[in-house]
Design a protein around this motif. Sequence first.
Motif, PDB file in Angstrom:
ATOM      1  N   ARG A 120       6.475 -13.065   5.057  1.00  0.00           N
ATOM      2  CA  ARG A 120       6.217 -13.135   3.508  1.00  0.00           C
ATOM      3  C   ARG A 120       5.096 -14.441   3.328  1.00  0.00           C
ATOM      4  O   ARG A 120       4.194 -14.084   2.508  1.00  0.00           O
ATOM      5  N   LYS A 133      -1.587  -7.617  -0.399  1.00  0.00           N
ATOM      6  CA  LYS A 133      -0.584  -7.130  -1.275  1.00  0.00           C
ATOM      7  C   LYS A 133      -0.531  -5.745  -1.212  1.00  0.00           C
ATOM      8  O   LYS A 133      -1.090  -4.836  -1.541  1.00  0.00           O
ATOM      9  N   SER A 187      -1.502  -2.846 -10.526  1.00  0.00           N
ATOM     10  CA  SER A 187      -1.104  -4.070  -9.961  1.00  0.00           C
ATOM     11  C   SER A 187      -0.479  -3.987  -8.567  1.00  0.00           C
ATOM     12  O   SER A 187       0.279  -3.067  -8.193  1.00  0.00           O
ATOM     13  N   PHE A 247       1.254  -6.450  -5.200  1.00  0.00           N
ATOM     14  CA  PHE A 247       2.083  -7.653  -4.801  1.00  0.00           C
ATOM     15  C   PHE A 247       2.149  -7.548  -3.390  1.00  0.00           C
ATOM     16  O   PHE A 247       2.162  -6.895  -2.538  1.00  0.00           O
ATOM     17  N   SER A 248       2.552  -9.023  -3.113  1.00  0.00           N
ATOM     18  CA  SER A 248       2.639  -9.454  -1.538  1.00  0.00           C
ATOM     19  C   SER A 248       4.019  -9.292  -1.287  1.00  0.00           C
ATOM     20  O   SER A 248       4.212  -9.106  -0.020  1.00  0.00           O
ATOM     21  N   ARG A 249       5.060  -8.985  -2.430  1.00  0.00           N
ATOM     22  CA  ARG A 249       6.367  -8.909  -1.788  1.00  0.00           C
ATOM     23  C   ARG A 249       6.799  -7.655  -2.731  1.00  0.00           C
ATOM     24  O   ARG A 249       6.523  -7.435  -3.951  1.00  0.00           O
ATOM     25  N   ASP A 256       8.734  -8.556  -5.798  1.00  0.00           N
ATOM     26  CA  ASP A 256       7.971  -8.869  -7.128  1.00  0.00           C
ATOM     27  C   ASP A 256       7.645  -7.566  -7.689  1.00  0.00           C
ATOM     28  O   ASP A 256       7.358  -7.399  -8.812  1.00  0.00           O
ATOM     29  N   ARG A 288      10.215  -6.193  -9.439  1.00  0.00           N
ATOM     30  CA  ARG A 288      10.515  -6.837 -10.982  1.00  0.00           C
ATOM     31  C   ARG A 288       9.601  -6.281 -11.853  1.00  0.00           C
ATOM     32  O   ARG A 288       9.826  -6.327 -13.045  1.00  0.00           O
ATOM     33  N   HIS A 289       8.330  -6.084 -11.392  1.00  0.00           N
ATOM     34  CA  HIS A 289       7.231  -5.679 -12.287  1.00  0.00           C
ATOM     35  C   HIS A 289       7.416  -4.144 -12.930  1.00  0.00           C
ATOM     36  O   HIS A 289       7.028  -4.120 -14.036  1.00  0.00           O
ATOM     37  N   ARG A 295      14.681  -9.886 -15.348  1.00  0.00           N
ATOM     38  CA  ARG A 295      14.684 -10.725 -14.273  1.00  0.00           C
ATOM     39  C   ARG A 295      15.723 -11.761 -14.126  1.00  0.00           C
ATOM     40  O   ARG A 295      16.258 -12.356 -15.394  1.00  0.00           O
TER      41      ARG A 295
END
Length: 315
Positions: free
Chosen positions: A136, A145, A154, A156-158, A161, A164-165, A186
């Motif tokens: 990570r 990402k 969009s 994300f790297s995780r 995340d 959540r998005h 969240r």
Amino acid sequence: MTTPTKDEPVSDTSSSSGESEPSKHIKTNTEKKTFSCDTCDSSFSHQTDLKRHLRKHTGEKPYSCETCGSSFSLKGNLKKHMQRHTGEKPFSCDICDSSFFQRSHLKDHLTIHTGEKPFTCGTCGCSFSAKTNLNRHIRIHTGEKSFSCHICESAFSRQADLKRHVRVHTGEKKFSCEICKSSFSRKETLRGHMHTHTGEKPFSCEICGSSFSQQANLRDHVRVHTGEKPFSCEICGSSFSRKLSLNIHMHIHTGKKPFICDVCGYSSSLKGNLKGHMRKHTGEKPFSCQICGSAFSHKASLKTHLSIHTGLYTR
């Protein structure tokens, strides 16, 4: 039964086929790998192993959870998944009371007690107790990402995340306050919200000493000192220190007035304007003069009034 000679090792474990574990291991390593994958260069000694491997390429997941419908490519993965429904955590820490679904999770946990951090970043030298944490971290350097939102663009790297998005699109708010029943998408937002009930303000400004209940509020505040305005309007170029301020500003361009009075239908692009307008209906006058006691519905009206006492007119 004959007694084994010095040259004949005794095995205390045997397979169902009668082969000892050492002989099975030797056989696995010496067997010819005749079953090859047409997609990649992998090869296997048994056709069943190749069959399992091919699911990586085909995406086939024949093993389904009867409880939630999740599906898996390997039966063993389904078995591990089922422990989440049953609550079974068969791997326990001998030092504390923690228990885990998987042996690998227990192994990672034990490094908390030992302080061991065997996984080191080759770029910056940071070390980690778990390989997943290192992987990570490496994405910070590579900018990778790999987790993309299927609704918008969009990335994300995780995976956490991304998860959540996605709630931004679904509107899911699974974290609820037990005191006021407010709900949040969240967990950390709920945690910050709880400070409004306790009065706790653990995030302090190092410049002026102001304290805040949420870290995001402190971050916004610090920009008052730095002058940083990272949120820019793509239409007119105006920039703002808070994303919320940019969102409100955009109503000027769109003409959108989402804040509507339930009494008379008055609408505004700003929530603050609606709040001030509502005082016309309620008669509320929260701004009081400390000199004569006069009260006003708007702060600007109080400022104008104060000029009577000071002799200084202020707009």
